[in-house]
Design a protein around this motif. Structure first.
Motif, short mmCIF file in Angstrom:
data_model
loop_
_atom_site.label_atom_id
_atom_site.label_comp_id
_atom_site.label_asym_id
_atom_site.label_seq_id
_atom_site.Cartn_x
_atom_site.Cartn_y
_atom_site.Cartn_z
N PRO A 269 3.34 15.77 -6.38
CA PRO A 269 4.47 14.85 -6.23
C PRO A 269 4.03 13.50 -5.66
O PRO A 269 2.93 13.36 -5.14
CB PRO A 269 5.36 15.57 -5.21
N HIS A 270 4.90 12.53 -5.76
CA HIS A 270 4.67 11.20 -5.18
C HIS A 270 6.00 10.66 -4.67
O HIS A 270 7.04 11.25 -4.91
CB HIS A 270 4.08 10.25 -6.23
N CYS A 333 3.26 4.88 -1.98
CA CYS A 333 3.56 6.31 -1.93
C CYS A 333 3.33 6.74 -0.49
O CYS A 333 2.24 6.54 0.05
CB CYS A 333 2.65 7.08 -2.88
N ILE A 335 3.02 9.65 0.85
CA ILE A 335 2.16 10.81 1.13
C ILE A 335 0.72 10.60 0.68
O ILE A 335 -0.13 11.46 0.93
CB ILE A 335 2.72 12.12 0.52
N HIS A 336 0.43 9.48 0.00
CA HIS A 336 -0.94 9.22 -0.44
C HIS A 336 -1.36 7.82 -0.01
O HIS A 336 -1.19 6.85 -0.77
CB HIS A 336 -1.05 9.38 -1.96
N GLN A 339 -2.09 4.43 -2.18
CA GLN A 339 -1.40 4.38 -3.48
C GLN A 339 -0.28 3.36 -3.39
O GLN A 339 0.66 3.52 -2.62
CB GLN A 339 -0.84 5.77 -3.82
CU LIG Z 1 1.39 9.70 -4.26
#
Ligand SMILES: [Cu+2]
Length: 346
Positions: A269-270, A333, A335-336, A339
């Motif tokens: 997911p993103h 993003c 969670i990343h 990104q």
């Molecule tokens: Cu992401």
């Protein structure tokens, strides 16, 4: 978040046998006639020493032949991506502990270390015994043995490594394990009847490193789907490797245009988050939707899609916004880390 996790859980149950050991990326080492004698220590790596943009959700080697009394050191090689090593989940996932407890809280059994002779079950909501990931009990081939989050980025609370000692009493046979975070990530060990059925740790290491190196090299062949007007691909890849990026990272549209982000990864997911105040993926609220909902009109301020991703793990793999005002809009993003993308509206 909770709803998404519940959906993830249901989806994992539905996937059933599809979540077996066939999708791991490790090599299948061939047996040799004369293996080492006596207790051995083997390394199994997860993920790979790739750019943080790539998550390699696999174990290297994916299959390992061992003997009772052997030791396996599981080591997460990613600098950023978390994984777990979890024994005791059936191939059909029917006994996987719920990610969310009946009280509506995140289930520590799913994400924290837990080592117990109690068999895993969807109802298992608290670890029956105190878990010390620095000194886990020997694994005897029964119950639930789960590392919790292994991460090089999370600090002392979640170490990157865990050591699994096989009990002298473990019966010969195959034992599979999974990552609680990534639906296609699985590995297995075969407890052999004789010492000679094993490879040497050095031979296992050489083969595993070659497999991991190949996975890293193969990341360059993972291309985003061809762009269509007004659409941004938010993450792509295959069942092993997830690419954490937006394509195109810089998009130009006109006032009144609608932009749709679509997650093309089979599992990862993103989020699409404008004016994010989050510093780490673990910040409270970092995965929740906020501000303008998908399909709405955006002009400014903090707005987040929340986690979106491929079905059946998530409710929707798209998020869209209509841009009503000229300007340059940056998003990330949550969670990343790293990104990010831009929409320029003219
Ligand atoms: Cu992401």
């Amino acid at each position: 978040m909770r709803k998404i996790l519940v959906i993830l859980l249901v989806a994992l149950a539905l996937l059933g046998a599809a979540c077996g050991n066939d999708d791991n990326g490790g090599g299948n080492a061939k047996k040799k006639a004369a293996g080492p004698s006596g207790a051995q220590t083997y390394d199994v790596d997860m993920d790979a020493d790739a750019s943080p943009q790539y998550q390699v959700a696999a174990y290297y080697p994916g299959q390992l032949t061992v003997r009772p009394g052997d030791t396996i050191v599981f080591n997460n090689k990613s600098k950023v991506h978390p994984h777990t090593v979890t024994f005791g989940i059936k191939a059909d996932q029917s006994n996987r502990p719920a990610a969310i407890t009946a009280k509506g809280e995140e289930n520590p059994v799913a994400f924290a270390p837990c080592f117990t002779d109690t068999e895993a079950s969807p109802q298992l909501a608290a670890c029956p015994s105190k878990a010390d990931p620095a000194n886990p009990p020997a694994y005897a081939g029964r119950g639930f043995w789960s590392s919790g989050i292994l991460s090089a980025a999370a600090g002392p609370a979640a170490p990157a490594k865990i050591t699994l000692k096989l009990a002298d009493s473990i019966a010969p046979g195959n034992y599979s394990y999974v990552c609680m975070l990534h639906p296609f990530q699985a590995g297995s060990i075969k407890v052999a009847a004789t010492d000679g059925d094993r490879l040497t740790p050095a031979a296992v290491r050489t083969s595993a490193e070659a497999s991991a190196k190949k996975a890293v090299a193969d990341t360059s062949s993972l291309k985003a789907p061809a762009a269509t007007a007004g659409t941004v691909t938010a993450g792509w890849g295959d069942r092993i490797t997830a690419v954490m990026a937006y394509d195109p990272a810089a998009l130009n549209v006109k006032v009144g245009d609608t932009v749709t982000w679509k997650d093309a990864s089979p599992y990862e997911p993103h989020t699409v988050t404008f004016e994010s105040m989050f510093k780490t993926p673990g910040d409270p609220g970092a995965t929740a939707p906020a501000g303008v909902k998908s399909g709405g009109t955006y002009t400014n301020g903090f707005t987040s899609s929340g986690l979106f991703g491929p079905q059946p793990f998530f409710e929707s793999n798209t998020f869209s916004l209509t841009f009503a005002k000229a300007g340059t809009y940056n998003y990330v993003c949550t969670i990343h880390p790293g990104q990010k993308g831009t929409v320029t509206v003219a």
